[in-house]
Every structure is written in C-alpha cells, then in structure tokens.
Design an enzyme around this catalytic site. Structure first.
Site, short mmCIF file in Angstrom:
data_model
loop_
_atom_site.label_atom_id
_atom_site.label_comp_id
_atom_site.label_asym_id
_atom_site.label_seq_id
_atom_site.Cartn_x
_atom_site.Cartn_y
_atom_site.Cartn_z
N HIS A 185 -2.35 6.32 10.50
CA HIS A 185 -3.20 6.13 10.50
C HIS A 185 -3.75 6.60 11.77
O HIS A 185 -5.19 5.94 12.27
CB HIS A 185 -4.69 5.62 10.32
CG HIS A 185 -5.60 5.36 9.31
ND1 HIS A 185 -6.74 4.90 10.12
CD2 HIS A 185 -5.72 5.57 8.09
CE1 HIS A 185 -7.30 5.29 9.08
NE2 HIS A 185 -7.33 6.16 8.15
N HIS A 285 -6.74 17.14 3.74
CA HIS A 285 -7.45 16.42 3.67
C HIS A 285 -8.51 15.99 2.86
O HIS A 285 -9.23 16.55 3.22
CB HIS A 285 -7.70 15.89 5.38
CG HIS A 285 -7.93 14.15 5.82
ND1 HIS A 285 -9.26 14.06 5.74
CD2 HIS A 285 -7.41 13.02 5.77
CE1 HIS A 285 -9.75 12.57 6.06
NE2 HIS A 285 -8.46 12.34 5.93
#
Length: 382
Positions: A185, A285
């Site tokens: 992340h 994504h």
C-alpha cells in the site's frame, strides 16, 4: 447521434458516477473518481462538458484526444480520472448503439471468463487466516490483504514478524495452491521493503503490491533482486507515458492501472498492450463500483496478459452501500469457482439503478482516507 447532456453523481461509499445522454435516447455510464477527491473529479468532468455537448459520442478516440491534449495542461489524478469516467460512458453508448458488449468492438475475447480475488482484513488486518478460509469456502482461489500498518523508513522487526504471522495463517488455513496477494500500500520504504520481501519468500505469495511508491520506481529493480516474488504496481499512475517510465525502469512483473484513474478503457487497453511487449502481466486495480468493474472486465476480455481482476464486494472501505446495490442485473456479476463471466449485455454490461444513484446524490458523501502518524508524531503513509 449527438451528446446532449452530462450528469454527475456522488454515491456512497466513496464513488463518483457520470451519465452521458444523447439525442437518440441512448445513455452511457462511467465511473469518474479519485478516492478522497471525488467531488473535485466530478467538477472537472463538468468543466469538460463544453468539449462534449453536440459532439458525436462514437468518435471516442477524437474526444479522448481533445480532452487530453486540447486543454494544454494534462495528466495527473484529477484530470485523468475525469477523462476515465467520460471514456467509459462513451464506450457504453457505443456498445449499446451496436447492441454488443464493448469487448466485441475491441476485437472480441481471448478468454471465456476472468479470475477474480477477494479482499480480507482491513487497514489494520487481523484474523486473516479465518477470513481467507471463508473466501476459499465461497469458491475464491485467491485473496489480497494489507501487509502492514504504519512502518517507518527503518523500523522494528516485531512489525515484520507480525506480517509474517498473518501470511503464515493464510497459508496454513488455505493450503499451498491458494493465491495470496500482499499489498504494501505504499506504506513501506525501500530499506524495510527489501527486508519484508525477502522474508515473505517462504510463503510463495502470488505478488507483492506497491512495495514502494512509483515516485521511487527506480527502486523496483533493487527490491525484485532481493526476492523471488512477482512485483505489482501502477494504481497511482495515470497514462501510458507514466507506464512507459515504469516499464523502462524494470523490476515490475504485473501492472495495475485503474480504469477510473488511468484514462478509461481507451488508455488502459493501450497500456496493457505496451506491457505485453515487455512480457509484463495485467491485473487492473478496482476497489471501486460496478461501472468500473464492468469496464475492467471488458478490457480483461481482450488482453492476453490479463491474469486476475480485483473487485470490491466485501472490501472494508464499503460502508453504507456496496457494489451490487447499484446494479439491476446482479446475476451477471456472480462469482463461481473464483471466476466471473464476461459481461453479457450491450455496452459495458451493467444496468445502473438510476433511482438509487439519484437518491444517493441528494446527500453527497465526502469520503476521506484516514491520516496516520508514527509514534514520534510524524506523518505515516496510509
């Protein structure tokens, strides 16, 4: 056919929708959003309306190029997310014009269905072994999890050990063949990313996501050299020119462009083809809504290097509303044995519940990501 109106909507949990109307009654939907900046993106869409009204919606390449090049300033998350939503809506219109799924207008399919994964855990993951086992029993063959909480540039090894324990719990509960994607992340910096990547090797992860931010893309090759795990990244890149630099820098095995950030279907199809020439895989994504997911599946259908698709049903961000709440044809988004069928209906393949969209837009959300700090008070990457 001419474009007559452009409508924008803010809908929970954190999304922005675009609706483009035409003089022949055909309407297209897109998802234009940059999480935490949804209102700004939709205002950008409204600024672009002057370029759209009375334009022929079937001239998608020309409209895309106009929006990208004719405004002088270009690129970046806000402008490219606005273009993304508009582009998706235009493809939706075109598919409905020809009564065909969008992928049929892009050369047809190279696969019959698309593998998907599910999220487990949250921003501060716990009990992921149990959660992953539940996903396995639901038929999924892979999950993704956040690796770590706050991690400073040089940090303690007890945090590393905690990550290893969580991944070990998934591997133990789900077996060696189960896919485990581990999302750093962007919370991890290069010194600790190399340590963590090396130690995670024993669990055979499917991939490591965003081990460092693409601001430091020159570090990917060094991190890749420290481990034998595929490296994935790209959600915070916005154009083929961004991905050109990434592919040239090397070290990345899977690119993850977001179809609501990186220029929509038109641009991501080009990005995917460019990656294929580098023997790099595609895994779009998509922790977003149903329109974005449908757009992803249309691109996946036509790209040989597409390997797996993210989707956000059950993700921890979705509070108040979720993906299928906005869908009238829910049966087309059913997951079976870790796969989803390709869209069946004309256009993007999603029938939007406009009544709910309009209801949500009456009380617009203002979602923001949390602000994290380290123990010393300095800002931590979220």
């Amino acid at each position: 056919m001419k474009i007559t109106k452009v409508n924008t909507y803010l809908v929970r949990p954190r999304w922005g929708f675009v609706e483009i109307e035409t003089d022949e009654g055909i309407t297209g939907w897109g998802e234009a959003v940059l999480e935490g900046h949804a209102g700004t993106v939709l205002r950008c869409v409204e600024e672009m309306e002057d370029y759209l009204l009375q334009a022929d919606p079937s001239r998608i390449e020309d409209i895309w190029t106009t929006l990208y090049r004719a405004g002088f300033y270009r690129g970046g998350g806000i402008m490219m997310s606005a273009i993304s939503g508009i582009d998706q809506a235009l493809w939706d219109i075109k598919g409905k014009m020809f009564q065909a799924p969008v992928y049929e207008l892009m050369g047809g399919t190279c696969r019959d269905k698309m593998r998907v994964y599910s999220w487990v855990g949250g921003d501060r993951p716990s009990d992921v072994g149990k959660a992953a086992r539940e996903k396995l029993e639901e038929g999924f063959t892979a999950v993704k999890m956040n690796a770590t909480e706050e991690l400073q540039m040089i940090d303690s090894y007890d945090k590393i050990d905690a990550v290893l324990e969580r991944v070990a719990a998934i591997r133990e509960s789900c077996g060696r063949a189960f896919g485990i994607a581990i999302d750093f992340h962007g919370r991890v910096h290069k010194p600790m990313a190399k340590v963590l990547a090396k130690k995670l090797e024993e669990f055979d992860p499917m991939f490591l996501e965003e081990p460092v931010l693409c601001e430091n893309m020159e570090a990917f090759a060094e991190i890749a050299a420290a481990c034998n795990i595929p490296i994935a990244t790209g959600e915070r890149l916005y154009s083929r020119w961004d991905f050109k630099r990434l592919l040239h820098a090397g070290g990345v095995d899977i690119i993850q462009p977001d179809l609501s950030h990186a220029g929509g279907i038109t641009e991501v199809k080009k990005i995917a083809s460019m990656a294929e020439a580098y023997d790099v895989a595609l895994a779009p994504h998509c922790p977003l809504g149903p329109i974005a997911l449908a757009a992803c599946l249309n691109v996946d259908a036509t790209c040989y290097n597409a390997v797996i698709q993210e989707q956000s049903i059950g993700i921890h961000y979705n509070v108040g509303k979720s993906v299928l709440d906005y869908v009238n044809n829910r049966e087309d988004f059913a997951f079976t044995d870790g796969f989803v069928s390709l869209p069946r209906k004309p256009g993007l393949g999603v029938e939007v519940n406009k009544e709910l969209v309009e209801e949500e837009n009456r009380t617009p959300h203002n979602w923001k990501n949390p602000v994290w700090r380290h123990a010393d008070g300095s800002i931590a990457e979220w």
